[in-house]
Design an enzyme around this catalytic site. Structure first.
Site, PDB file in Angstrom:
ATOM      1  N   LYS A 169       0.845  -1.183   0.000  1.00  0.00           N
ATOM      2  CA  LYS A 169       0.000   0.000   0.000  1.00  0.00           C
ATOM      3  C   LYS A 169       0.889   1.244   0.000  1.00  0.00           C
ATOM      4  O   LYS A 169       1.848   1.334   0.764  1.00  0.00           O
ATOM      5  CB  LYS A 169      -0.909  -0.022   1.232  1.00  0.00           C
ATOM      6  CG  LYS A 169      -2.017   1.017   1.228  1.00  0.00           C
ATOM      7  CD  LYS A 169      -2.966   0.775   2.397  1.00  0.00           C
ATOM      8  CE  LYS A 169      -4.137   1.749   2.383  1.00  0.00           C
ATOM      9  NZ  LYS A 169      -5.085   1.483   3.468  1.00  0.00           N
ATOM     10  N   GLU A 208     -19.146  -4.798  10.553  1.00  0.00           N
ATOM     11  CA  GLU A 208     -19.965  -3.998  11.454  1.00  0.00           C
ATOM     12  C   GLU A 208     -21.019  -4.833  12.175  1.00  0.00           C
ATOM     13  O   GLU A 208     -21.350  -4.560  13.336  1.00  0.00           O
ATOM     14  CB  GLU A 208     -20.644  -2.866  10.672  1.00  0.00           C
ATOM     15  CG  GLU A 208     -19.699  -1.795  10.167  1.00  0.00           C
ATOM     16  CD  GLU A 208     -18.980  -2.174   8.882  1.00  0.00           C
ATOM     17  OE1 GLU A 208     -18.082  -1.415   8.452  1.00  0.00           O
ATOM     18  OE2 GLU A 208     -19.317  -3.245   8.288  1.00  0.00           O
ATOM     19  N   ARG A 247     -25.279  -1.386   7.668  1.00  0.00           N
ATOM     20  CA  ARG A 247     -25.103  -2.827   7.556  1.00  0.00           C
ATOM     21  C   ARG A 247     -25.499  -3.568   8.817  1.00  0.00           C
ATOM     22  O   ARG A 247     -25.684  -4.782   8.786  1.00  0.00           O
ATOM     23  CB  ARG A 247     -23.639  -3.127   7.253  1.00  0.00           C
ATOM     24  CG  ARG A 247     -23.149  -2.455   5.995  1.00  0.00           C
ATOM     25  CD  ARG A 247     -21.726  -2.836   5.687  1.00  0.00           C
ATOM     26  NE  ARG A 247     -21.608  -3.071   4.263  1.00  0.00           N
ATOM     27  CZ  ARG A 247     -20.661  -3.808   3.709  1.00  0.00           C
ATOM     28  NH1 ARG A 247     -19.752  -4.379   4.466  1.00  0.00           N
ATOM     29  NH2 ARG A 247     -20.626  -3.981   2.413  1.00  0.00           N
TER      30      ARG A 247
END
Length: 609
Positions: A247, A332, A360
């Site tokens: 990354k 979540e 969610r």
């Protein structure tokens, strides 16, 4: 636009390049991304890490005939550049310009509006089945998913389905060991064993689920990555290509950023990666400091995050209380139900999420928390309009969704001082769940109340004037309401601005306050239909005489743009609110006059029936 970028502006053009041109192309793509994002802000680190992988994907597969589905679409800047949008890339995240995520309206190469994690595999499963049933089994389907997104439950559900039905999907696992934070959990440990070669040869989680496993492959080695993708495409069965990437690759400030590899940034100096303007205190930073201070005196307080420890302000808390900070991964639903278990066990969990991601876990909030009246506190960052991240990240739905949860109390602070006091009130609540919401914005100055009435803060009242207009300001709409009050006063009207602080359940005193005015408006930065204002209006209709007119956002997906301009376009600026109030007042005055004409106080004595 360099010559190579112009030649590789479409997948067909990219495939005409020689292999020796590709490293230079990758460098040009990175330079374009850094130059653009340094002006617009955006998700830089993830896209920097997949440049070579994206080049390889578009050289092996024939998009859009072959479907490339990207999970958590902030990794798709290279994909946009290679699919006809390089010339417009300088409009990234600007209103009317390119979205910061995949967008079906922008390009046939974008299959989904993906920016909520862990969904790409399920999309791919459905697409592959659809291609088979519509007579196009030669169309290939690829899902690109990060190791962080793979921690989400929806990803595991899709792996289970694809493997069980032998759906010919190529899953490209972009393993950079991170989401925002380092990837947490047992899956991260398993991937680490695969990367190191310590796992048993020929067998792993993915092979046990029915996938052919290829890798690990250096995702920055274009030759090796293309070879692995070609092999996967030829197998005609579920395949997982395990690519390992860095990354932030190729941009020194991102590579040196050990916290999140410049996952997201604002306007920066492209040479140093540092912000061009000093960071102002944010609502998130206020939350983080206050929660940490509270935990010093409250050993029962614990904090949960869904792979977003730093973005939701838990950096100070996790540094001070690492054993009281729990990261669920991008899950979540698990975080909310785990919080229910923590509360049932005698602790007070604080679940810190972006408002859009709470969508969610509404079922878990209903059936695992509220049904059991458990003392769980939700902290909802980025509530309301978020700005350049666009439709999927605006937190428009929380008030409409959460206001229907029985027993849930919702607070909306107007300023930093109220955030601190309402958070304290929330974690002091022991007989049910609470939620505290605030926007993605600079934390402005405190707005002290002139007086308090039955739990309602009065922020403004025109002295020695008739009570014409009541503005009920919910949370961060208070500055716009105060601006509207000043405009209305210049037109000779008497105005009261009230902040209910706790929005749900509706404070009964609001109906009584509305009845003292000719017109009343509730103002919220959530959807108007079914939102908090609708509850206030219903309560006033049941218990008062002055109707309350809800003002809020339209029930539709809002495009990206600056927060202030999107709010103004929706009628939530001071001038727009003043215009709405005056129009309602004119309508009320006209209705009253018509009523007086049809029901005169002194009817003509000579009139007969």
């Amino acid at each position: 636009m360099t010559d190579l970028l112009s030649r590789a502006a479409t997948p067909a053009g990219l495939r005409t390049l020689d292999d020796q041109d590709l490293p230079e192309l990758a460098s040009d793509i990175r330079e374009l991304m850094v130059r653009t994002v340094s002006r617009s802000g955006g998700h830089l680190g993830a896209s920097l890490g997949v440049v070579e992988l994206t080049i390889a994907l578009h050289r092996v597969f024939d998009s859009p005939r072959d479907a490339l589905v990207f999970d958590t679409g902030h990794q798709t800047y290279p994909h946009k550049i290679l699919t006809g949008r390089a010339a417009d890339f300088d409009t990234l995240r600007r209103r009317g310009g390119l979205s910061g995520y995949p967008s079906r309206a922008e390009s046939a190469h974008d299959w989904t509006e993906s920016s909520h994690a862990s969904t790409s595999l399920a999309y791919a499963d459905g697409l592959a089945r659809a291609f088979h049933r519509t007579g196009a089994p030669d169309r290939r389907v690829v899902a690109v998913v990060g190791d962080g997104a793979l921690t989400g439950g929806a990803a595991f559900e899709a792996l289970n389905s694809i493997g069980a039905h032998a759906t010919p999907v190529v899953v490209v696992l972009n393993d950079n060991t991170r989401s925002y934070d380092p990837t947490a959990g047992a899956l991260a440990a398993h991937l680490a064993r695969l990367r190191s070669g310590e796992a048993p040869a020929g067998r792993n989680l993915f092979t046990d689920l029915g996938f052919h496993y290829l890798g690990p492959v250096d995702g920055h080695d274009l030759t090796a990555t293309q070879d692995a993708l070609r092999e996967a495409a030829a197998l005609g069965r579920p395949v997982l290509v395990h690519t390992v990437t860095d990354k932030g690759r190729g941009y020194a400030p991102a590579e040196a950023d050990t916290d999140d590899r410049m996952h997201a940034c604002g306007v920066i100096d492209p040479r140093t990666g540092r912000p061009l303007t000093p960071a102002a205190p944010s609502w998130t930073s206020v939350l983080g400091a206050e929660l940490t201070a509270l935990a010093e005196d409250r050993p029962d307080l614990v904090a949960l995050t869904a792979a977003m420890r730093l973005p939701v302000g838990l950096g100070p808390f996790s540094a001070r209380f690492p054993d009281r900070t729990f990261d669920s991964g991008i899950a979540e639903q698990h975080a909310v139900t785990s919080a229910a278990g923590l509360a049932a066990g005698g602790l007070h969990p604080v679940v810190c999420l972006y408002a859009t991601f709470l969508n969610r876990a509404v079922d878990q909030l209903l059936m695992d928390v509220a049904l059991h009246r458990l003392p769980v506190t939700l902290v909802l960052d980025r509530a309301g309009v978020t700005g350049p991240d666009g439709a999927s990240h605006h937190g428009l739905w929380d008030l409409a969704l959460l206001s229907r949860v029985p027993g849930l109390r919702i607070a909306a602070p107007r300023d930093p001082a109220r955030l601190r006091e309402l958070l304290r009130e929330a974690v002091d609540t022991t007989d049910g769940p609470t939620a505290v919401r605030f926007p993605k914005a600079t934390a402005g100055p405190d707005l002290p109340a002139l007086a308090a009435m039955d739990g309602i803060d009065l922020l403004h009242r025109t002295p020695r004037a008739a009570l014409d207009v009541l503005l009920i300001a919910i949370g961060a709409t208070a500055p716009a309401a105060l601006d509207a009050a000043r405009i209305l006063e210049r037109h000779g009207l008497g105005v009261t601005v009230a902040d209910p602080r706790w929005v749900v359940p509706v404070n009964p005193a609001l109906a009584h306050l509305a009845d003292r005015h000719r017109v009343a408006l509730s103002i919220e930065d959530g959807v108007r239909e079914g939102g908090a204002g609708a509850l206030i209006a219903q309560h006033s209709a049941d218990h008062g005489t002055t109707p309350v007119h809800p003002v809020g956002l339209p029930t539709r997906f809002l495009a990206h743009g600056e927060r202030a301009e999107l709010l103004a376009a929706a009628g939530l600026s001071g001038p727009a609110l003043a215009d709405t109030a005056r129009a309602l007042l004119a309508r009320a005055t006209g209705a009253a006059a018509a009523h007086d004409l049809s029901h005169p106080a002194h009817p003509n004595p000579g009139r007969t029936s």
